[in-house]
Design an enzyme around this catalytic site. Structure first.
Site, PDB file in Angstrom:
ATOM      1  N   ARG A   1       1.032  -1.040   0.029  1.00  0.00           N
ATOM      2  CA  ARG A   1       0.092   0.090   0.212  1.00  0.00           C
ATOM      3  C   ARG A   1       0.962   1.034  -0.022  1.00  0.00           C
ATOM      4  O   ARG A   1       1.974   1.320   0.649  1.00  0.00           O
ATOM      5  CB  ARG A   1      -0.800  -0.124   1.336  1.00  0.00           C
ATOM      6  CG  ARG A   1      -1.897   1.235   1.239  1.00  0.00           C
ATOM      7  CD  ARG A   1      -2.261   1.700   2.628  1.00  0.00           C
ATOM      8  NE  ARG A   1      -3.144   2.729   2.590  1.00  0.00           N
ATOM      9  CZ  ARG A   1      -3.339   3.534   3.595  1.00  0.00           C
ATOM     10  NH1 ARG A   1      -2.945   3.099   4.903  1.00  0.00           N
ATOM     11  NH2 ARG A   1      -4.120   4.705   3.539  1.00  0.00           N
TER      12      ARG A   1
ATOM     13  N   HIS B   1      -8.128   6.674   0.473  1.00  0.00           N
ATOM     14  CA  HIS B   1      -8.961   5.668   0.692  1.00  0.00           C
ATOM     15  C   HIS B   1      -9.368   4.683  -0.827  1.00  0.00           C
ATOM     16  O   HIS B   1     -10.335   4.047  -0.987  1.00  0.00           O
ATOM     17  CB  HIS B   1     -10.135   5.679   1.356  1.00  0.00           C
ATOM     18  CG  HIS B   1      -9.774   6.225   2.765  1.00  0.00           C
ATOM     19  ND1 HIS B   1     -10.675   7.026   3.513  1.00  0.00           N
ATOM     20  CD2 HIS B   1      -8.888   5.715   3.649  1.00  0.00           C
ATOM     21  CE1 HIS B   1      -9.988   7.168   4.683  1.00  0.00           C
ATOM     22  NE2 HIS B   1      -9.133   6.203   4.662  1.00  0.00           N
TER      23      HIS B   1
END
Length: 405
Positions: A92, A181
Site C-alpha cells: 500500500r 482510501h
C-alpha cells in the site's frame, strides 16, 4: 496454492497479510510495531482464529529488522512461506500524485518517484518507502507491486480536482485534490454491483468509508468522480483526530493571534482535531457510549459529525444527478447503527430510508439496511483493502511476469 504478501507500512510499524489467491482466503496476518523504540512488539495470527495468535516483545531497530521478525514468525508458527508459493509482495502506497494511475511494479526508479512524492505526503510516503526497501531486501526474488490510494481517483474531472488558486503555483507545487482510501472505495463499489447482481457500469453509488480516517466517494459506473479528501487526507469529514473541512483563514488567524507555529497548527488539525477535540475522545465507540449515557458534549460532537456527512451526501447526490446506492464501510460504518442512522436521518425527501430493525442487526456479511420502499438502496459492505491490493498485485504480475503464475 499461490500466495501474495500484502504490506502496509507506517513510520514505526507495518501490518501484513498473506493471502491465498486461489481461494482469496487469509492464511496469516500480523503487526510489527514500535519499531525504533527500546522494545518493539510483534503479533502474528494464523488464519483468522484468535487461538492462532502469537506475540513477542523485543528490540526492533528498523523496518529491515521488523521483516526479519515477521519471517521468523512465519517459520515458527506457519504457514511456511517456502510452502505457500509466494509469487509477489503488494505494498500500500498512500500518494501516487499524478504520476501513478494504476498499480505499478516497483523498480529502483519507481521507488525514487514514490520517495519524491513525499513532499506532498510527508506523513505517509516516507514510511511506505521504508517498508518497500525492507521488503525488497527480505524478498529479493519475487516482484513487488505498489498499489496507490490515489490511483482510483485519477478519473476525477478537472472541475472536481482543481483548487481555485494561481494555476502556475498549483502546477509547480502539485496542489490539487488527489483523494485517498482508493483501494477501499474501489473494492466496495465493485462489491455493491456483485451483491446486487447489477452491472457496475449502470450504478451510481456513494461510498461512506467511516473509520478513524473517513472519506466519501461518488462513484459513477465504477469511476470515482468526486471524493471528500483532498491534496492530503485532512480535507473532508470530521474524523477521529482530524478536523476535516475548515475555513483556511482560521489557520492565519491562529498564526497571528495565538502565535502558533506551522508544526503546532499541523498538530492541531491532524492529531488534536476531529472527535478528539469535540468530545475529548477520538474513539467513536466511547463517544457513542457517552452520548447514550446522556453526555451533551458527546451528543453535540455526533451532531457535527452527522452534519458533515449529510452535507457530502447531498453534494454528491447533486453531482451524480441521481443515486442508486449508498453504502457504509470501514470500522465505524460497518459496526455502528447509531452512526448509520444519524448520518442519513432526515434525508427521506431524497428517497433514503433506513429500516431501524435491519440497521440494528449485527453481521459481518454484506446486507441491506434500507426499507423496502426506499428508492435509494442503503447497504453495509465490509471493506477488504488487503484483498483489493492482492488482486491488483496479481493482475499486475499477470501482465509483467506471466511465467511466475
Amino acid at each position: 496454492m499461490t500466495a501474495i504478501l500484502v504490506v502496509n507500512s507506517g513510520s514505526s510499524s507495518f501490518k501484513y497479510q498473506l493471502i491465498d489467491m486461489d481461494t482469496e482466503t487469509e492464511l496469516a496476518s500480523g503487526l510489527v510495531e514500535r519499531i525504533g523504540e527500546p522494545i518493539g512488539h510483534s503479533r502474528h495470527n494464523v488464519g483468522t482464529a484468535k487461538d492462532g495468535r502469537s506475540e513477542r516483545d523485543l528490540p526492533i531497530v528498523d523496518h529491515t529488522a521488523g521483516f526479519a521478525v515477521m519471517i521468523e514468525a512465519f517459520a515458527e508458527h506457519g504457514p511456511a512461506l517456502s510452502e505457500a508459493n509466494l509469487i509477489a509482495v503488494g505494498h500500500r502506497v498512500v500518494q501516487g500524485g499524478n504520476r501513478f494511475f494504476e498499480p505499478t511494479e516497483i523498480t529502483h526508479l519507481v521507488e525514487l518517484n514514490i520517495e519524491d512524492l513525499s513532499e506532498i505526503a510527508p506523513l505517509h510516503n516516507p514510511a511506505n518507502v521504508q517498508g518497500i526497501r525492507a521488503a525488497r531486501a527480505s524478498f529479493p526474488n519475487v516482484p513487488h507491486v505498489a498499489v496507490f490510494d490515489t490511483a482510483f481517483h485519477q478519473t476525477l474531472p478537472p472541475a472536481a480536482y482543481t483548487y481555485a488558486i494561481d494555476k502556475d503555483l498549483a502546477t509547480r507545487y502539485r496542489v490539487r485534490k488527489y483523494g485517498f482510501h482508493g483501494t477501499s472505495h474501489k473494492f466496495v463499489s465493485e462489491a455493491v454491483a456483485s451483491f446486487l447482481d447489477r452491472p457496475l457500469a449502470e450504478l451510481k453509488t456513494i461510498v461512506l468509508h467511516l473509520g478513524n480516517g473517513a472519506s466519501v466517494c461518488a462513484v459513477d459506473g465504477g469511476n470515482s468522480v468526486d471524493t471528500s479528501m483532498g491534496m492530503t487526507p485532512l480535507q473532508g469529514l470530521v474524523m477521529g483526530t482530524r478536523s476535516g473541512d475548515i475555513d483556511p483563514a482560521v489557520i492565519f488567524h491562529l498564526r497571528r493571534r495565538a502565535g502558533m507555529t506551522t508544526a503546532e497548527l499541523d498538530d492541531l488539525l491532524n492529531r488534536r482535531g476531529g472527535m478528539l477535540a469535540l468530545a475529548g475522545n477520538g474513539d467513536m465507540r466511547d463517544v457513542e457510549d457517552a452520548s447514550v449515557a446522556g453526555d451533551p458534549v458527546a451528543q453535540a460532537a455526533l451532531d457535527v459529525y452527522f452534519h458533515r456527512i449529510k452535507g457530502y451526501v447531498g453534494n454528491y447526490y447533486a453531482q451524480l444527478g441521481t443515486v442508486d446506492v449508498i453504502v457504509f464501510t470501514a470500522g465505524v460504518g460497518e459496526n455502528s447503527p447509531i452512526v448509520r442512522a444519524g448520518a442519513l436521518a432526515g434525508l427521506e425527501g431524497l428517497g433514503i430510508e433506513i429500516d431501524p430493525v435491519r440497521n440494528e442487526a449485527r453481521s459481518r456479511k454484506p446486507r441491506v439496511i434500507s426499507t423496502d420502499n426506499s428508492r435509494v438502496t442503503v447497504l453495509v459492505i465490509p471493506t477488504n483493502e488487503e484483498l483489493e491490493i492482492a488482486r491488483q498485485t496479481l493482475a499486475t504480475i499477470s501482465r509483467t511476469h506471466p511465467s511466475a503464475l
